[in-house]
Enzyme design. Structure first.
Site, short mmCIF file in Angstrom:
data_model
loop_
_atom_site.label_atom_id
_atom_site.label_comp_id
_atom_site.label_asym_id
_atom_site.label_seq_id
_atom_site.Cartn_x
_atom_site.Cartn_y
_atom_site.Cartn_z
CB CYS A 1 4.02 32.91 4.04
SG CYS A 1 3.14 33.15 2.18
NE ARG B 1 5.67 36.15 8.97
CZ ARG B 1 6.57 36.51 8.57
NH1 ARG B 1 7.39 36.64 9.85
NH2 ARG B 1 7.36 35.97 7.45
CD1 TRP C 1 0.38 39.60 1.82
CD2 TRP C 1 2.76 38.94 0.16
NE1 TRP C 1 1.18 40.55 1.11
CE2 TRP C 1 2.32 40.53 -0.21
CE3 TRP C 1 3.57 38.41 -1.01
CZ2 TRP C 1 2.67 41.02 -0.93
CZ3 TRP C 1 4.14 39.25 -1.76
CH2 TRP C 1 3.60 40.00 -1.80
CG ASN D 1 6.70 31.27 5.39
OD1 ASN D 1 5.43 30.46 4.73
ND2 ASN D 1 6.89 31.71 6.22
N GLY D 2 8.14 31.10 1.08
CA GLY D 2 8.59 31.53 -0.01
C GLY D 2 8.76 31.08 -1.82
CD GLU E 1 8.88 56.70 3.98
OE1 GLU E 1 9.57 55.98 2.90
OE2 GLU E 1 8.49 56.52 4.86
CE LYS F 1 5.02 54.70 4.73
NZ LYS F 1 6.76 54.67 5.37
CD GLU G 1 3.65 51.62 2.61
OE1 GLU G 1 4.37 52.21 3.33
OE2 GLU G 1 4.26 50.79 2.94
CG HIS H 1 14.69 68.70 -16.82
ND1 HIS H 1 15.22 68.97 -17.80
CD2 HIS H 1 15.16 68.70 -15.64
CE1 HIS H 1 16.09 70.60 -17.34
NE2 HIS H 1 15.98 69.75 -15.87
CE LYS I 1 6.68 46.71 10.20
NZ LYS I 1 6.38 47.57 9.21
C1 AGP Z 1 7.52 50.49 4.53
O1 AGP Z 1 5.79 51.27 4.42
C2 AGP Z 1 7.06 49.07 3.64
N1 AGP Z 1 6.23 48.98 3.94
C3 AGP Z 1 8.50 48.75 2.80
O2 AGP Z 1 8.64 49.87 1.86
C4 AGP Z 1 9.28 47.99 3.62
O3 AGP Z 1 10.37 49.49 3.98
C5 AGP Z 1 10.20 47.47 2.48
O4 AGP Z 1 9.82 46.37 1.99
C6 AGP Z 1 11.82 47.08 3.87
O5 AGP Z 1 11.82 46.50 5.08
P1 AGP Z 1 12.40 46.10 5.67
O6 AGP Z 1 12.92 47.47 6.40
O7 AGP Z 1 12.01 45.55 6.98
O8 AGP Z 1 13.27 45.56 5.06
#
Ligand code: AGP
Length: 609
Positions: A2, A27, A82, A108-109, A486, A490, A493, A509, A604
């Protein structure tokens, strides 16, 4: 996540708010709204589910031929939402208003006690139109209205629990706006042409100069061309600060997406990270932060972060243990508070965040500060909450990352962590020769990364095949297991393909039960001391007819598909393999026609806990 943008005074508000919404877009959000008001309290509201551009075309249709009329609307609030409580729909989009259409609120929040408050109001008289927690705020303002906006807000505030930033307007007092913050960021810009308020420094960067960053529990009351700030019911004085951040570079240049541009920026960012910090001739790391740490007795390092930043922390924990010889671990910020971890003064707590406002990480940072712990920030934004709260730290120098999926921030976090690791290196842990080998290997990272970019066509070909599958495994050992984590994140997402990551040795396992031809594996297996073990894992997979894509600097005839990478010291190999998984995920997503810079449901900056 948001975003808030508000304006009040003597200019036409609509174009100002539209520009603000565009600045908040990066964002991530799923609906947007704008509400403007004139001096008599008449309002115009335009909502849209989807992109800000859709809202803008609605605005231009609805205001066509009425440009003169709009000059009277010189105050307003705008919001990108959001969804957390209630689906992304026009009815749930902010600003929310009360039943009598007198109070307009952007939020927001999360109002944590909204269910209880809604129940109480329903029992008395009230009917809610949305599923949001936010709608409870205008309803309470209407319920407690005293005839004075500031007084009413101060009556309602103690009823609200949670973390929030709010901006409130009312038709009863069109020349007044109240903005307040508790845990969620909010900045006021006092410009010659009026007052601007945003939850995001970036939305103001480039043109705001005199700003006030509100602290938790503070409130700003704007009336006509003046304002006051209050904390705990008392008026306080706060100095104006110069907003010293650069405007985001919003151009993609020749690139199709910001993410692809950001992948290419990585070698230059790594080179920039060394400047003034690594003296390759003297084989030493120097920076203000390291001067601060010099006399501290550090027996343990704990990395804290979320998502990709947590993955960088996992890499950091391995480097600290294997190179520096210091006990280390990585913690997911949202889990930290449930673990009752004692705060030891000899522990260095390293906070990792590409943004400046990840609520989960900030909560842990506040907790560690309260306990008197030693804190270090590895962040991208100067003046951000994490940067100002930590005792010392490194800035990423990565420039704004606009693609929601983090790429350059991750490798920038890693290089900064590796520099910190080398600074903390203990002679008894690793010989001087091995320490200098790693230091020199670090210097070669940017040019090796450029070699990965040069292989993009080969990676894109493999990605084409990967895009046909619905499930995927990413496997690796030690450092490369973190890269597998990672890579899997990636791929999820960006492409929405289900994927999981495992240490290669864990397959037998349990996960082997999932084996079928339609569930391929990406095995990240550089030619290091673990190569033979990785090949055994590959044999386990292939004897069950699974398909394996191997990422390695050593050819193996057993791989179904192979991405061959340059050789590098095992400690810096993750920089190369990370680029491979970034490019793989990018091309899979491209093949599937996904919205690469703004994947569905993601934001973001994650400002809610
Ligand atoms: C990464 O591709 C993601 N969009 C997400 O996991 C991100 O790294 C996470 O929300 C942490 O954000 P920050 O680094 O702004 O704290």
């Amino acid at each position: 996540m948001c975003g808030i943008f508000a304006y009040q005074w003597n200019k036409q508000a609509l174009p100002i708010l539209q520009r603000g919404l565009e600045r908040l877009e990066y964002r991530g959000y799923d609906s947007a709204w704008v509400c403007v008001m004139d001096a008599q309290g008449s309002t115009k509201l335009i909502k849209s589910v989807g992109k800000v551009s859709e809202l803008e075309s609605k605005i231009s249709k609805q205001t066509k031929g009425k440009e003169e009329e709009l000059n009277a609307f010189t105050r307003g609030i705008a919001h990108t939402r959001w969804a957390t409580h209630g689906v992304a729909s026009e009815v749930n989009t902010h600003p929310h208003h009360d039943a009598g259409n007198h109070f307009y609120v952007i939020h927001n929040g999360i109002i944590e006690n909204h269910a209880k408050l809604k129940k109480q109001l329903r029992e008395k008289w009230y009917t809610f139109y949305s599923q949001t927690d936010s709608e409870v705020v205008p309803a309470l303002l209407a319920e407690h209205w005293t005839g004075d906006l500031l007084e009413t807000v101060e009556k309602v505030l103690p009823l609200l629990h949670g973390a929030y930033a709010l901006v409130i307007m009312t038709t009863h007092a069109p020349n007044e706006i109240v903005a307040l913050k508790r845990w969620s960021p909010l900045i006021l810009w006092t410009a010659p042409d009026g007052f601007y308020c945003s939850s995001d420094m970036q939305a103001l960067a480039g043109y705001a100069t005199q700003t006030v960053t509100l602290s938790d529990g503070e409130l700003v009351y704007i009336k006509n061309n003046d304002y006051i700030i209050k904390a705990e019911w008392k008026i306080i004085k706060k100095d104006l600060e110069k907003l010293d951040i650069k405007a985001m570079d919003e151009s993609r240049g020749e690139y199709e997406t910001f993410m692809r541009k950001e992948i290419d920026e990585q070698p230059a960012i790594i080179r920039r990270a060394f400047m003034g910090r690594v003296n390759f001739d003297e084989k030493a790391i120097h920076a203000d932060a390291t001067k601060y740490l010099k006399d501290k007795e550090i027996q343990k390092v704990v990395f804290v972060g979320c998502g990709t930043s947590y993955n960088a922390g996992q890499m950091g924990a391995l480097w600290m243990q294997n190179i520096a010889g210091i006990d280390a671990s990585a913690k997911i910020a949202s889990e930290y508070m449930h673990q009752r971890i004692p705060t030891d003064p000899k522990t260095l707590h390293v906070f990792l965040s590409q943004s400046w406002e990840t609520a989960d990480s900030i909560e842990v940072l506040k907790h560690i500060k309260d306990k008197g712990g030693l804190t270090f920030g590895i962040v991208n934004v100067v003046g951000s909450t994490i940067a100002t709260m930590t005792d010392c730290g490194f800035f990423l120098r990565a420039g704004y990352e606009i693609g929601v999926a983090s790429t350059k921030a991750f490798t920038a976090q890693m290089i900064n962590i590796l520099m910190l690791t080398l600074f903390l290196w203990k002679k008894w842990s690793l010989s001087y020769d091995r320490y200098t080998n790693i230091l020199h290997a670090m210097k070669t990272v940017p040019s090796l990364m450029e070699q990965i970019i040069a292989q993009e066509d080969a990676i894109a070909n493999v990605a084409k095949e990967m895009s046909r599958f619905n499930n995927m495994f990413f496997l690796g050992r030690k450092y490369e297991y973190v890269v597998a984590d990672e890579g899997s994140l990636k791929l999820k997402e960006l492409s929405y393909i289900h994927s999981e990551s495992y240490p290669a040795g864990e397959l037998k396992h349990g996960p082997l039960a999932l084996i079928e031809e339609s569930f391929p594996c990406v095995l990240i297996a550089p030619h290091d001391g673990l190569f033979e073990q990785n090949m055994s894992s590959m044999a386990e997979i292939q004897s069950r007819k699974w398909k394996v894509l191997v990422v390695s600097n050593r050819e193996t005839e057993w791989a179904d598909r192979m991405i061959t990478i340059p050789s590098a010291h095992p400690a810096v190999m993750p920089f190369l393999t990370t680029m491979v998984v970034q490019l793989l995920s990018y091309h899979v997503a491209k093949e599937l026609g996904r919205d690469i810079d703004k994947p569905r449901n993601l934001a973001k900056s994650v400002t809610v806990k």
